[in-house]
Write an enzyme that holds these catalytic residues in place. Structure first.
Site, PDB file in Angstrom:
ATOM      1  N   ARG A   1       0.831  -1.223   0.000  1.00 52.17           N
ATOM      2  CA  ARG A   1       0.000   0.000   0.000  1.00 52.17           C
ATOM      3  C   ARG A   1       0.857   1.262   0.000  1.00 52.17           C
ATOM      4  O   ARG A   1       0.468   2.282  -0.556  1.00 52.17           O
ATOM      5  CB  ARG A   1      -0.887   0.041   1.268  1.00 52.17           C
TER       6      ARG A   1
ATOM      7  N   CYS B   1       5.763  -2.331  25.527  1.00 54.11           N
ATOM      8  CA  CYS B   1       5.937  -0.964  26.039  1.00 54.11           C
ATOM      9  C   CYS B   1       5.706  -0.864  27.546  1.00 54.11           C
ATOM     10  O   CYS B   1       6.461  -0.188  28.256  1.00 54.11           O
ATOM     11  CB  CYS B   1       4.999  -0.005  25.294  1.00 54.11           C
TER      12      CYS B   1
ATOM     13  N   LYS C   1       1.987 -10.847  28.892  1.00 56.15           N
ATOM     14  CA  LYS C   1       3.265 -10.322  28.374  1.00 56.15           C
ATOM     15  C   LYS C   1       4.015  -9.630  29.504  1.00 56.15           C
ATOM     16  O   LYS C   1       5.209  -9.849  29.707  1.00 56.15           O
ATOM     17  CB  LYS C   1       3.021  -9.292  27.256  1.00 56.15           C
TER      18      LYS C   1
ATOM     19  N   HIS D   1       2.018   5.881  28.728  1.00 55.70           N
ATOM     20  CA  HIS D   1       1.423   4.866  29.599  1.00 55.70           C
ATOM     21  C   HIS D   1       1.747   5.213  31.058  1.00 55.70           C
ATOM     22  O   HIS D   1       2.881   5.597  31.374  1.00 55.70           O
ATOM     23  CB  HIS D   1       2.034   3.488  29.316  1.00 55.70           C
TER      24      HIS D   1
END
Ligand code: A2P
Length: 335
Positions: free
Chosen positions: A40, A131, A209, A238
């Site tokens: 794309r 993260c 995770k 976060h």
């Protein structure tokens, strides 16, 4: 110093774009950059380091004959599962931002401030942690080394940018009164205790995770950890409440000093002055901000921390680029 050729896979994505910004800031010893994305985006022009680059299509032969030394991947797990081994087989060291390879015993999972020594064990693929895990272990490592850790309780408040361009646009859409396209429910004016898929045991993959990656990075499978991860209507950054039960008792002032002196941490902890870490202040920064440090009076040696970082910088792009810097510096030292 030798100059290296560095590829970026997923160069048009949320993290890919941040790779370009962080690489431009940090000036690695690079000869050339090669940018890949899906069909794309092939042919799209990107200006980077005062040069115009053309985005190329990622395919099975795209690494052939290119003399690429390092490839930074951030195009999702499926792309990494397929293309990281193809790149590694061409002698390219892949630093992968997806969750695809993180728990593979042959793949080091690296936070440079925490376990730089593990990078030596790589066999062509190195993983960048989740993260939420990165910012947590930067804060926990100095406490682990000084006092030992028995148990950790994670509760997270995660920004929509962690879900890529489509997650980001769902919050923008919500603000304009439009329905979400990425999340199962509106994120504007809401909190979703649902990041990644649910598992049989009721946890989400994001929670597992954090638990598994923390043990791997700290090199301690005996740690007891639980986690609840929540998506909140914040664009960048976060936040995490981390409750830690230490093995040894501590003096609170000394514990704060231990954190303040640790690499990668900025202490923002002044309740009297209403100062504490916040996502709006962590945005575009590389430090992990730690505050609200206080004794957990309900256990013998417990402490509560509030930990905030820019999830796309330290939580993704910066950490990945720091791994590349570590790799290059080890190569240079081995010469
Ligand atoms: P593209 O922009 O061409 O779709 P984000 O997580 O922010 O959505 O970004 C995902 C990144 O991964 C983008 O750069 C995207 O490229 C790239 N990507 C997604 N699927 C593929 C694929 N099959 N092959 C190569 N790149 C991909």
């Amino acid at each position: 110093m030798k100059k290296y050729n560095i590829a970026i896979v997923g160069a048009t994505g949320m993290v890919g774009q941040k790779f370009l910004q962080v690489l431009e800031e940090r000036q690695l010893p690079a000869e050339n950059y090669i940018l890949f994305a899906s069909a794309r985006s092939a042919g799209k022009k990107v200006t980077f380091m005062n040069r115009e680059y053309t985005v190329e299509e990622l395919n099975e032969s795209c690494f052939d004959g290119r003399d690429i030394h390092i490839a930074l991947f951030s195009a999702g797990g499926e792309v990494s599962r397929k293309y990281a081994p193809i790149a590694a087989a061409r002698g390219i060291v892949v630093i992968d931002n997806s969750s695809a390879w993180r728990m593979n015993p042959d793949v080091p999972l690296i936070v440079p401030e925490v376990n730089p020594q593990d990078i030596e064990k790589h066999k062509g693929i190195i993983s960048n942690p989740n993260c939420s895990t990165i910012q947590a272990v930067v804060a926990l490592k100095p406490l682990y080394d000084r006092y030992g850790i028995k148990r950790i309780v994670y509760s997270t408040y995660q920004a929509v940018s962690g879900a890529g361009m489509r997650g980001y646009s769902d919050l923008e859409r919500g603000i304009q009164g439009q329905a979400p396209e990425k999340f199962p429910y509106p994120i504007f004016g809401n909190c979703l205790p649902h990041i990644d898929d649910f598992l049989e045991n009721g946890y989400t993959k994001e929670e597992v995770k954090m638990i598994d990656e923390t043990k791997k990075i700290l090199g301690d499978p005996t740690l007891r950890i639980t986690a609840t991860t929540v998506r909140v209507p914040v664009f960048h950054g976060h936040s995490e409440s981390i409750n830690v039960e230490l093995k040894e008792d501590f003096d609170l002032a000394e514990l704060k000093r231990v954190l303040a002196e640790a690499p990668g941490i900025a202490l923002v902890d002044d309740p009297a002055g209403n100062r504490y870490p916040m996502p709006i202040e962590a945005q575009d920064k590389d430090e992990v901000f730690v505050g609200r440090i206080r004794r957990d009076e309900s256990v013998d040696s417990g402490v509560n921390l509030w930990v905030v970082a820019d999830n796309i910088r330290k939580g993704a792009a910066t950490n990945t680029v720091q791994i590349a810097e570590l790799l290059i510096s080890n190569w240079e030292n081995d010469k």
